[in-house]
Structure formats: structure tokens, C-alpha cells
Design an enzyme around this catalytic site. Structure first.
Site, short mmCIF file in Angstrom:
data_model
loop_
_atom_site.label_atom_id
_atom_site.label_comp_id
_atom_site.label_asym_id
_atom_site.label_seq_id
_atom_site.Cartn_x
_atom_site.Cartn_y
_atom_site.Cartn_z
CB SER A 15 -3.66 6.70 1.12
OG SER A 15 -3.93 6.02 -0.08
CG HIS A 38 -1.47 9.99 -0.76
ND1 HIS A 38 -0.32 10.65 -1.13
CD2 HIS A 38 -1.32 8.71 -1.22
CE1 HIS A 38 0.48 9.82 -1.78
NE2 HIS A 38 -0.10 8.63 -1.85
CG ASP A 40 -2.09 6.02 -3.53
OD1 ASP A 40 -0.96 6.51 -3.69
OD2 ASP A 40 -2.57 5.71 -2.43
CG MET A 42 -2.02 2.71 -8.31
SD MET A 42 -2.00 1.23 -7.28
CE MET A 42 -1.78 1.95 -5.65
CG HIS A 71 1.86 8.42 -5.12
ND1 HIS A 71 1.95 7.39 -4.22
CD2 HIS A 71 2.96 8.31 -5.93
CE1 HIS A 71 3.04 6.67 -4.48
NE2 HIS A 71 3.66 7.19 -5.51
CG MET A 73 2.41 4.81 -7.82
SD MET A 73 1.62 3.98 -6.43
CE MET A 73 0.25 5.10 -6.16
CG MET A 142 7.23 4.86 -3.24
SD MET A 142 5.56 5.33 -2.76
CE MET A 142 4.87 3.76 -2.22
CG ASP A 180 2.64 6.49 -0.05
OD1 ASP A 180 1.90 5.86 0.70
OD2 ASP A 180 2.38 6.72 -1.25
CB SER A 203 -4.48 0.10 6.19
OG SER A 203 -3.11 0.12 5.98
C1 DX5 Z 1 0.91 2.28 -2.23
C2 DX5 Z 1 0.32 3.67 -2.14
C3 DX5 Z 1 0.06 4.14 -0.76
C4 DX5 Z 1 -0.93 3.31 0.00
C5 DX5 Z 1 -0.49 3.32 1.43
O1 DX5 Z 1 1.39 2.08 -3.50
O2 DX5 Z 1 1.18 4.61 -2.76
O3 DX5 Z 1 -0.34 5.51 -0.77
O4 DX5 Z 1 -2.24 3.82 -0.05
O5 DX5 Z 1 -1.29 2.45 2.14
P1 DX5 Z 1 -0.89 1.98 3.61
O6 DX5 Z 1 -0.81 3.23 4.47
O7 DX5 Z 1 -2.01 1.08 3.99
O8 DX5 Z 1 0.44 1.29 3.52
ZN ZN Z 2 0.67 6.77 -2.45
#
Ligand code: DX5
Ligand code: ZN
Length: 229
Positions: A15, A38, A40, A42, A71, A73, A142, A180, A203
Site C-alpha cells: 500500500s 494498492h 488508498d 480517501m 481501494h 474509501m 478490512m 487489508d 507499513s
Molecule cells: C487503511 C488502508 C490500508 C492501509 C494498510 O484504511 O486501507 O490499505 O494502507 O496499512 P497497514 O498495512 O500499515 O495496516
Molecule cells: Zn486499503
């Protein structure tokens, strides 16, 4: 790229939420042994955080050969999700909690040439959506509350992964089962044993000294757990 009825190889999707946003092209290059990248998205409405949108996805598409796993959100995915397919995302996942007409949205994503994904937050049950999942290629379960990287994995959501895997095994659904949130060397085996085959890791990949090696280590652990299950 289509989902299988049986599982083959685990897929690792780093990600970029955990990457350096000023150097996204190089950060994509650093994970070139990944299966999907990936991304994200948001909007500060569906989740409290704000990240990036269509123009950045369009630029990333030109900067890497990795398939982009977007993804979303965001509110109003019915309007926005097909646009991510149009700019070249390989898989576009949106949240069922935000969607007005998930089936029409999945069809629009597929018509624009991408795989369609449906995501459920930790508190959202899967049973009401088993029927409509026939219209999707990916289910994203999730394993943290969406919004932020670096949170702890929630093993209590794994029954949803098991349920989805059983539906795929029984031939009722044909889906990638993606997890995820909080995926790391210590947690990936539990998710793989429950039936996931795509693993997002922010991470655990970008926080590692060598992101490429971290991906390979996750893949080896997931493969062994999948073989046991
Ligand atoms: C959280 C995201 C994830 C996030 C995961 O809302 O959808 O994709 O980047 O990060 P880690 O692997 O650090 O939990
Ligand atoms: Zn995600």
C-alpha cells in the site's frame, strides 16, 4: 487476470499509503516484485483521512507497470469508481457501506475494463451481500477500521474471510479474497489459513529496510500457510 475457484499463489499488494508521497514513482519501483500496487483513495468524508484521487492514479499508471489496485474509501463511489477504471486501474474496490447501487457500479467498472471489488468494514456482515458478490471479482475484507495505516490486525473479522473462501470453494462465487490492514509477518499466516489470497501491506513493506525483501518474506509465509489450509 481473473480470480480462480481454487487458490494458487498468494498475491502481495503493497500500500502506497505508507510510501513517501513526494516520490511515488520511485516508491512504486521499490516494490516491482509485488503483484498489485494498492492505492488508498480517501476523501475525508467516508473516512476522516484525505489522500489522493484520479490525477495521481493517472500519473501512477504511467509511472509503473504494476497493476493498480485502487481501494476507494469515498462517498458516492457509484459516480467515481468507474472513472478509476477509465484511467487504467486494474482493480477498483469500493465500500458497500457507501454505495447506493453496488451491482450497477460493479457493472460500470467492468465495462470500463477493470476488475470490480467490494469492500466491507470490520463491523459490516458479509451474509447480506453473498448474492451480489456474483457481480464482483474481488472481495476486500478490512482487517482494521479504514482510514489509517499502521493499525493492529483484527483477527475477529477472519470468519468473514472463511465464509467467502467456502463460497468460492463451493463454486458459488469466483473471487479474489483480499485482506487489508495490519498485515505483517506475524499476522499474514492467520489470514492465509482463513482463506485470503491477496494481502495488502503498507507499513510492513514500506517500513522495512528493503521493501522488496519484505514482500518476498510475506509471500513465503503466506504460501506455506495456504498449503496447510
Ligand atoms: C487503511 C488502508 C490500508 C492501509 C494498510 O484504511 O486501507 O490499505 O494502507 O496499512 P497497514 O498495512 O500499515 O495496516
Ligand atoms: Zn486499503
Amino acid at each position: 487476470m481473473t480470480a480462480q475457484h481454487g487458490r494458487s499463489e498468494p498475491m502481495i499488494a503493497p500500500s502506497i499509503l505508507s510510501a513517501d508521497f513526494a516520490r511515488l514513482g520511485e516508491e512504486a519501483e521499490a516494490v516491482s516484485n509485488a503483484d498489485w500496487l494498492h492505492v488508498d483513495v480517501m476523501d475525508a468524508h467516508f473516512v476522516p483521512n484525505l489522500t489522493l484521487g484520479l490525477p495521481v492514479v493517472e500519473s501512477l499508471r504511467r509511472a509503473t507497470d504494476l497493476p493498480l489496485d485502487c481501494h476507494l474509501m469515498i462517498d458516492d463511489p457509484d459516480h467515481w469508481a468507474p472513472r478509476y477504471a477509465e484511467v487504467g486501474a486494474a482493480n477498483v474496490t469500493f465500500h458497500v457501506e457507501a454505495a447506493h447501487d453496488p451491482v450497477a457500479t460493479a457493472r460500470a467498472i467492468r465495462a470500463a475494463g477493470a476488475l470490480a471489488g467490494l469492500s466491507v468494514k470490520p463491523g459490516t456482515p458479509l451474509e447480506p451481500y453473498l448474492e451480489i458478490l456474483r457481480e464482483f471479482d474481488t472481495l476486500l475484507v478490512m482487517t482494521v477500521e479504514p482510514g489509517f495505516g499502521g493499525q493492529s490486525f483484527m483477527p475477529e473479522v477472519l470468519p468473514k474471510v472463511r465464509l467467502a473462501r467456502n463460497e468460492v470453494r463451493a463454486g458459488h462465487l469466483r473471487l479474489f479474497v483480499e485482506v487489508d490492514g495490519g498485515i505483517a509477518p506475524e499476522t499474514i499466516a492467520a489470514a492465509a489459513e482463513a482463506g485470503a489470497d491477496v494481502f495488502v501491506a503498507g507499513s510492513a513493506v514500506y517500513g522495512a529496510e528493503d521493501p522488496g525483501k519484505a514482500i518476498e518474506a510475506l509471500r513465503v509465509t503466506a504460501r506455506a500457510a495456504m498449503a496447510r489450509s
